[in-house]
Design a protein around this motif. Structure first.
Motif, PDB file in Angstrom:
ATOM      1  N   ALA A   1      53.277  22.000  14.405  1.00 52.36           N
ATOM      2  CA  ALA A   1      54.382  20.743  14.753  1.00 52.36           C
ATOM      3  C   ALA A   1      54.327  20.233  16.063  1.00 52.36           C
ATOM      4  O   ALA A   1      54.367  18.859  16.216  1.00 52.36           O
ATOM      5  N   VAL A   2      54.388  21.291  17.019  1.00 53.34           N
ATOM      6  CA  VAL A   2      54.521  20.695  18.354  1.00 53.34           C
ATOM      7  C   VAL A   2      53.511  19.937  18.719  1.00 53.34           C
ATOM      8  O   VAL A   2      53.457  18.876  19.217  1.00 53.34           O
ATOM      9  N   SER A   3      52.170  20.065  18.273  1.00 47.84           N
ATOM     10  CA  SER A   3      50.982  19.312  18.612  1.00 47.84           C
ATOM     11  C   SER A   3      51.106  18.060  18.113  1.00 47.84           C
ATOM     12  O   SER A   3      50.552  16.791  18.653  1.00 47.84           O
ATOM     13  N   ARG A   4      51.407  17.964  16.789  1.00 50.00           N
ATOM     14  CA  ARG A   4      51.522  16.878  16.194  1.00 50.00           C
ATOM     15  C   ARG A   4      52.503  15.813  16.936  1.00 50.00           C
ATOM     16  O   ARG A   4      52.138  14.635  17.101  1.00 50.00           O
ATOM     17  N   ARG A   5      53.633  16.415  17.183  1.00 52.09           N
ATOM     18  CA  ARG A   5      54.699  15.356  17.961  1.00 52.09           C
ATOM     19  C   ARG A   5      54.081  14.947  19.304  1.00 52.09           C
ATOM     20  O   ARG A   5      54.341  13.885  19.588  1.00 52.09           O
TER      21      ARG A   5
ATOM     22  N   PHE B   1      54.719  30.913  13.219  1.00 49.88           N
ATOM     23  CA  PHE B   1      54.161  30.823  14.523  1.00 49.88           C
ATOM     24  C   PHE B   1      52.875  29.535  14.408  1.00 49.88           C
ATOM     25  O   PHE B   1      53.006  28.563  15.043  1.00 49.88           O
ATOM     26  N   GLU B   2      51.969  29.800  13.722  1.00 49.32           N
ATOM     27  CA  GLU B   2      51.029  28.551  13.517  1.00 49.32           C
ATOM     28  C   GLU B   2      51.557  27.260  13.120  1.00 49.32           C
ATOM     29  O   GLU B   2      51.071  26.249  13.599  1.00 49.32           O
ATOM     30  N   ARG B   3      52.434  27.236  12.342  1.00 52.71           N
ATOM     31  CA  ARG B   3      52.933  26.093  11.617  1.00 52.71           C
ATOM     32  C   ARG B   3      53.832  25.252  12.693  1.00 52.71           C
ATOM     33  O   ARG B   3      53.822  24.187  12.784  1.00 52.71           O
TER      34      ARG B   3
ATOM     35  N   MET C   1      44.073  27.470  16.022  1.00 53.19           N
ATOM     36  CA  MET C   1      45.528  27.906  16.271  1.00 53.19           C
ATOM     37  C   MET C   1      45.483  29.266  15.465  1.00 53.19           C
ATOM     38  O   MET C   1      45.190  29.358  14.300  1.00 53.19           O
ATOM     39  N   ILE C   2      45.842  30.363  16.091  1.00 55.15           N
ATOM     40  CA  ILE C   2      45.928  31.739  15.368  1.00 55.15           C
ATOM     41  C   ILE C   2      47.476  32.057  15.848  1.00 55.15           C
ATOM     42  O   ILE C   2      47.765  32.275  17.139  1.00 55.15           O
ATOM     43  N   GLY C   3      48.276  32.286  14.981  1.00 47.46           N
ATOM     44  CA  GLY C   3      49.462  33.170  15.086  1.00 47.46           C
ATOM     45  C   GLY C   3      49.360  34.452  14.955  1.00 47.46           C
ATOM     46  O   GLY C   3      48.748  35.032  14.125  1.00 47.46           O
ATOM     47  N   ILE C   4      49.873  35.002  16.020  1.00 50.47           N
ATOM     48  CA  ILE C   4      50.051  36.501  16.010  1.00 50.47           C
ATOM     49  C   ILE C   4      51.607  37.006  16.268  1.00 50.47           C
ATOM     50  O   ILE C   4      52.148  36.586  17.087  1.00 50.47           O
ATOM     51  N   ASP C   5      51.895  38.124  15.354  1.00 49.30           N
ATOM     52  CA  ASP C   5      53.177  38.442  15.247  1.00 49.30           C
ATOM     53  C   ASP C   5      52.850  40.033  15.816  1.00 49.30           C
ATOM     54  O   ASP C   5      52.210  40.877  15.247  1.00 49.30           O
ATOM     55  N   HIS C   6      53.348  40.192  17.192  1.00 39.97           N
ATOM     56  CA  HIS C   6      53.086  41.554  17.974  1.00 39.97           C
ATOM     57  C   HIS C   6      54.175  42.409  17.820  1.00 39.97           C
ATOM     58  O   HIS C   6      55.132  42.643  18.489  1.00 39.97           O
ATOM     59  N   GLY C   7      54.104  43.190  16.599  1.00 40.96           N
ATOM     60  CA  GLY C   7      55.211  44.181  16.124  1.00 40.96           C
ATOM     61  C   GLY C   7      55.138  45.302  16.970  1.00 40.96           C
ATOM     62  O   GLY C   7      54.105  45.629  17.374  1.00 40.96           O
ATOM     63  N   TYR C   8      56.008  46.200  16.975  1.00 39.07           N
ATOM     64  CA  TYR C   8      56.177  47.565  17.223  1.00 39.07           C
ATOM     65  C   TYR C   8      55.358  48.328  16.307  1.00 39.07           C
ATOM     66  O   TYR C   8      54.885  49.460  16.688  1.00 39.07           O
TER      67      TYR C   8
END
Length: 309
Positions: free
Chosen positions: A301-305, A295-297, A4-11
């Motif tokens: 959480a979604v995967s766990r549910r 985002f990663e967390r 799992m990799i969280g990515i914040d695509h900022g300007y």
């Protein structure tokens, strides 16, 4: 097992849980450039990632720039975690709540392309990445998953995500986002930095770089005269006053409800607030990577549910 990799695509910058780099991208076509730092090779072309910033692009799916920056972000995060360059990845990304429902399907398709695995080279290392899934979450609110206690301590709070181009506002009542209060102000850090550069040029004739302005706003060392530093600090205060005023005008009473500030601009506001502002309570999440971590967390959480169902 996928990563799992969280990515914040900022300007202004691209952030993962462990990395942050400017959202600039320079294309060199088929000609190899002078540097290997930030060098991405994809589809027979060369790109340097992380150089300055690119023009404001309201639709991040309008061209391949943010896709290429995503590949660079994945490579940086994999290297930082000491993982192999051939692996499967699940991307956790985010969008502002104001455009979340509208842009989510398009942004998901943009990042999750049919040609898998994705083969590219970054800073001399060859990668073969299979993107198994792209999950998209609301920016700002997902970041609160890093500080769960905040949601339990107050019945109402204002979330202020100070990004590169926009400041996204949303009230949270009893730990639930009040979607109808979502509001976006075009008062992000790019606007602040540009205004400071213009004011310094007007008063002194000097042309500062983004990096110089950012360092001074953050209280970090920069070799300039006291006159220039005073102008920067004065403009930082002016930006803070403008932001607070615009937030109040948008219908959020900062004297009555606590505010959680996060994103790249939070550190600037934290240094330029004054007791005379009379704010109810301000909580700062100063790590600019907090959205990516959130985002990663959220994906975990979604995967766990799903697995428990």
């Amino acid at each position: 097992m996928s990563i799992m990799i969280g990515i914040d695509h900022g300007y202004y910058a691209i952030k993962t849980a462990h990395c942050s780099f400017p959202a600039g991208l320079t294309s060199y076509g088929e000609h190899e450039p002078y540097t290997r730092q930030g060098l991405l090779e994809f589809g027979g072309c060369f790109f340097v990632c992380g150089t300055g910033r690119q023009p404001i692009q309201r639709d991040k799916t309008a061209n391949d720039n943010y896709y290429l920056l995503t590949l660079a972000a994945i490579a940086k995060e994999i290297r930082q975690r000491g993982l192999p360059p051939e692996c499967s990845v699940r991307i956790a990304a985010g969008l502002p709540l104001t455009s979340f429902g509208r842009d989510k399907p398009k942004f998901k398709d943009y990042l999750l392309r049919s040609n898998q695995p994705v083969n590219f080279k970054f800073e001399g290392v060859e990668y073969s990445i299979t993107i198994e899934e792209v999950a998209v979450f609301p920016q700002g609110y997902a970041a609160l998953m890093t500080e769960m206690g905040l949601l339990q301590d107050e019945p109402s709070m204002l979330l202020m995500d100070l990004g590169g181009w926009t400041v996204d506002l949303m009230r949270i009542d009893n730990a639930i986002p009040a979607a109808d209060t979502a509001h976006s102000l075009e008062l992000g850090m790019i606007r602040c930095v540009d205004d400071i550069r213009e004011q310094v040029r007007r008063e002194t004739g000097l042309s500062l770089t983004d990096a110089q302005i950012e360092n001074m706003l953050a209280g970090q060392p920069c070799t300039v005269s006291d006159t220039v530093r005073d102008i920067v600090n004065r403009q930082g205060r002016k930006y803070t006053e403008h932001l607070l005023s615009a937030t109040m005008e948008a219908g959020f009473d900062l004297h009555a409800i606590p505010a959680v500030l996060l994103g790249g601009g939070a550190s600037v506001v934290s240094r330029h607030l004054s007791p005379k502002d009379g704010l109810c309570k301000t909580i700062f999440l100063l790590d600019d990577k907090v959205n990516a971590v959130g985002f990663e967390r959220a994906l975990a959480a979604v995967s766990r549910r799903k697995s428990e169902a």
